[in-house]
Design an enzyme around this catalytic site. Structure first.
Site, PDB file in Angstrom:
ATOM      1  N   HIS A  55       0.779  -1.238   0.000  1.00  0.00           N
ATOM      2  CA  HIS A  55       0.000   0.000   0.000  1.00  0.00           C
ATOM      3  C   HIS A  55       0.812   1.291   0.000  1.00  0.00           C
ATOM      4  O   HIS A  55       0.241   2.352  -0.189  1.00  0.00           O
ATOM      5  CB  HIS A  55      -1.033  -0.009   1.137  1.00  0.00           C
ATOM      6  CG  HIS A  55      -0.474   0.150   2.512  1.00  0.00           C
ATOM      7  ND1 HIS A  55      -1.200   0.693   3.548  1.00  0.00           N
ATOM      8  CD2 HIS A  55       0.739  -0.187   3.043  1.00  0.00           C
ATOM      9  CE1 HIS A  55      -0.482   0.694   4.648  1.00  0.00           C
ATOM     10  NE2 HIS A  55       0.692   0.168   4.375  1.00  0.00           N
ATOM     11  N   HIS A  56       2.123   1.211   0.191  1.00  0.00           N
ATOM     12  CA  HIS A  56       2.962   2.413   0.076  1.00  0.00           C
ATOM     13  C   HIS A  56       3.489   2.622  -1.349  1.00  0.00           C
ATOM     14  O   HIS A  56       4.042   3.690  -1.641  1.00  0.00           O
ATOM     15  CB  HIS A  56       4.154   2.348   1.029  1.00  0.00           C
ATOM     16  CG  HIS A  56       3.783   2.372   2.472  1.00  0.00           C
ATOM     17  ND1 HIS A  56       2.984   3.353   3.011  1.00  0.00           N
ATOM     18  CD2 HIS A  56       4.093   1.528   3.496  1.00  0.00           C
ATOM     19  CE1 HIS A  56       2.820   3.121   4.305  1.00  0.00           C
ATOM     20  NE2 HIS A  56       3.468   2.023   4.616  1.00  0.00           N
ATOM     21  N   ALA A  57       3.347   1.631  -2.212  1.00  0.00           N
ATOM     22  CA  ALA A  57       3.883   1.743  -3.575  1.00  0.00           C
ATOM     23  C   ALA A  57       2.962   2.620  -4.431  1.00  0.00           C
ATOM     24  O   ALA A  57       1.779   2.342  -4.574  1.00  0.00           O
ATOM     25  CB  ALA A  57       4.034   0.355  -4.194  1.00  0.00           C
TER      26      ALA A  57
END
Length: 295
Positions: A55-57
């Site tokens: 989810h940080h990409a």
């Protein structure tokens, strides 16, 4: 490995091995496969126990241990290839899913909801965009919902109230065809996120979400770093997804919840800082959702 280290230095909190990209592709593609099975009706629901997390990409930008944004890819795949019209993404990882937000910031067909530690942008990923005022842009305005905690130790009561006061009313109004959970468990009691959610509470949160989208729900593992804690949390969510009596249990839990709240405003029953965070988000979205009119 020197070449991999040089490559990784371009990003924040990223470490590459020779297999990293292959494994990231396998994680994303396996989640898409699972979503396809659920949407087609072959499976009732599912949980993808995959790593690396995602989810940080952001588009074209790895970060925060994330190489490919698994849930974002799965949401786009469901919309483009499986004919799914509307997707709700619920992100309960202790960190804000900045990558998922970035992917769908202007998309009215993907509703992104994240509850996370924020501290005014002074908690990883250290971005101001995780606050309540980031509501989406263009056609997607109102479809990006951030509840940012500004204190540690938010636990079961805060999350259960958040679900009933904000998430479930909006989710019901949005009426998704598919629910994806970015299921990070670093907000669990005993993990590194310094929050206080019990495994049993994650089960209850899941049960509520199972009442949406005709039960078409798929969870994907994100964070969670203390294995003994992680195992129990995943076990509880899996047991809930497999439980044919989940809806009945949910009804009983809701009845008990509202009996306990009684005549009180439920936001007055939880940590005051958490209540303020929820109210701030409600205020930011009051003009977009009928269920929040007059807030």
């Amino acid at each position: 490995h020197d070449r991999l280290d040089i490559e990784a230095e371009q990003f924040k909190s990223i470490y590459f091995t020779n297999e990293s990209v292959r494994e990231a592709k396998a994680a994303a593609s396996s989640l898409c496969n699972l979503v396809s099975r659920v949407v087609s009706g072959n499976h009732d629901n599912g949980f993808a126990v995959i790593r690396p997390p995602g989810h940080h990409a952001e588009p074209g930008l790895a970060g925060g241990y994330c190489v490919i944004n698994n849930v974002a890819v799965a949401a786009a795949y469901a919309r483009e290839k499986l004919g799914v019209k509307k997707v709700l993404i619920v992100d309960w990882d202790v960190h804000h899913g900045n990558g998922t937000q970035r992917c769908f910031i202007d998309d009215p067909n993907v509703l992104y909801f994240s509850a996370h530690r924020y501290h005014g942008g002074n908690f990883f990923p250290f971005q101001q965009g995780g606050g309540p005022s980031t509501v989406g842009s263009g056609a997607g305005e109102g479809f990006n919902i951030n509840v940012g905690w500004n204190e540690k130790r938010m636990g079961d009561d805060e999350y259960l109230v958040l679900w009933e006061r904000l998430l479930m009313p909006i989710a019901t109004e949005f009426d998704p065809d598919l629910v994806l959970i970015s299921a990070g468990f670093d907000a669990a009691r005993g993990d590194m996120g310094e929050c206080d959610i019990t495994p049993e509470c994650f089960a209850r949160l899941t049960r509520r979400l199972m009442t949406l989208a005709n039960g078409n729900i798929v969870a994907a593992l994100e964070g969670g770093y203390v294995r003994s804690v992680l195992c129990k949390c995943v076990e509880c969510v899996l047991a809930t997804l497999l439980d044919a009596d989940s809806n009945e249990k949910c009804k009983k839990e809701l009845q008990t919840f509202y009996n306990n709240v009684g005549d009180n405003e439920m936001l007055d029953c939880i940590n005051p800082s958490a209540a303020k965070s929820i109210r701030d988000t409600m205020k930011a979205h009051s003009k977009y959702w009928d269920c929040l009119k007059g807030v």
